[in-house]
Design a protein around this motif. Structure first.
Motif, PDB file in Angstrom:
ATOM      1  N   VAL A 180      -3.386  -3.807  -4.934  1.00  0.00           N
ATOM      2  CA  VAL A 180      -3.903  -2.672  -4.176  1.00  0.00           C
ATOM      3  C   VAL A 180      -4.724  -1.797  -5.111  1.00  0.00           C
ATOM      4  O   VAL A 180      -4.442  -1.715  -6.316  1.00  0.00           O
ATOM      5  CB  VAL A 180      -2.760  -1.857  -3.526  1.00  0.00           C
ATOM      6  N   LYS A 184      -5.615   0.887  -1.136  1.00  0.00           N
ATOM      7  CA  LYS A 184      -6.015  -0.095  -0.131  1.00  0.00           C
ATOM      8  C   LYS A 184      -5.766  -1.501  -0.671  1.00  0.00           C
ATOM      9  O   LYS A 184      -5.909  -1.756  -1.869  1.00  0.00           O
ATOM     10  CB  LYS A 184      -7.492   0.067   0.229  1.00  0.00           C
ATOM     11  N   THR A 209       0.828  -1.210   0.000  1.00  0.00           N
ATOM     12  CA  THR A 209       0.000   0.000   0.000  1.00  0.00           C
ATOM     13  C   THR A 209       0.867   1.267   0.000  1.00  0.00           C
ATOM     14  O   THR A 209       0.451   2.308  -0.514  1.00  0.00           O
ATOM     15  CB  THR A 209      -0.949   0.020   1.210  1.00  0.00           C
TER      16      THR A 209
END
Length: 262
Positions: A154, A96, A89
């Motif tokens: 992510v 996220k 991240t």
């Protein structure tokens, strides 16, 4: 004359009897000595043979192929799930985590359909076998010469997914790239799922490892058969068996769990 001859014969007879008795005693003694030696040897052999027969095989020899594979990869892994998640991240600002897998551990299982979901924002095949929102897939290659690798996906706020590969020995980023096959619908679904997931993957992993002590090898955000979203967490225990937990991404409750006995 006759009396002397009689005494002489008597002495000879007594001498002969004494000699015979001594000979018999000597022979008896020899037999007992031989029997004792033989008995002692047999007793010593009895002590040794059972020890050889009762030696059990090593724990490693009893592992299945999948268990041995997990052991090999995890023995070489130095970077934990938490550290890999933080690195991934950190590579994409404001992102996220939606998926994190340790390459070489149950890769075939990760590609198999699962009854727990209908789609995945992570790029791996969805549990129903239909394409995932991103249309891409995590590599299922075994660890290379440089050791095991964490493969993370992510997402930015708009749902754009980036794949980040991390060396699981030294924690360095090997590669970071945008998944090019996403369309607008893919990104929207990923963003929607992340909005529903009020609990973090780290929280889900904590719930799973509190239920089963072990090492987290995979965490992914999945659809819960149309009933919200879950974090699917794989934990490998000290017996090298893998247990998969489906953890509600809103309240951290375990809704399903399954242990792979292989």
């Amino acid at each position: 004359m006759n009396s002397a001859s009689s005494r002489s014969r008597t002495l000879k007879a007594v001498g002969a009897l004494s000699l015979a008795a001594a000979t018999a005693l000597l022979m008896t003694g020899c037999g007992q000595s031989s029997d004792s030696a033989s008995s002692a040897a047999t007793s010593e052999a009895a002590k040794v043979v059972p020890q050889k027969q009762t030696t059990s095989p090593s724990a490693t020899a009893q592992l299945t192929e999948d268990q041995q594979e997990r052991k090999t990869v995890l023995d070489a892994t130095k970077v934990t799930f938490d550290d890999a998640a933080t690195t991934a991240t950190g590579e994409v600002a404001g992102s996220k985590l939606v998926d994190l897998d340790l390459e070489g551990v149950d890769d075939d299982d990760n590609q198999s359909p699962s009854p727990t979901a209908t789609g995945s924002p992570t790029g791996s095949p969805s549990p129903t076998g239909s394409p995932s929102p991103t249309g891409t897939g995590s590599s299922s290659a075994s660890p290379g010469a440089d050791g095991p690798v964490w493969v993370a996906e992510v997402a930015e706020k708009d749902g754009t997914i980036h794949t980040v590969r991390i060396n699981a020995v030294d924690g360095k980023v090997i590669e970071a790239r945008v998944d090019a096959d996403q369309d607008a619908d893919d990104k929207k679904q990923t963003a929607d799922w992340l909005a529903q997931a009020t609990q973090t993957p780290q929280q889900a992993a904590k719930v799973a490892t509190e239920k089963k002590k072990g090492t987290v090898t995979s965490v992914s955000l999945e659809d819960n058969e149309g009933d919200g979203v879950i974090w699917q967490v794989d934990v490998v225990g000290s017996d090298w068996k893998k247990t998969t937990f489906d953890v509600d991404a809103k309240n951290d409750t375990i809704v399903r769990e399954e242990t792979d006995e292989d």
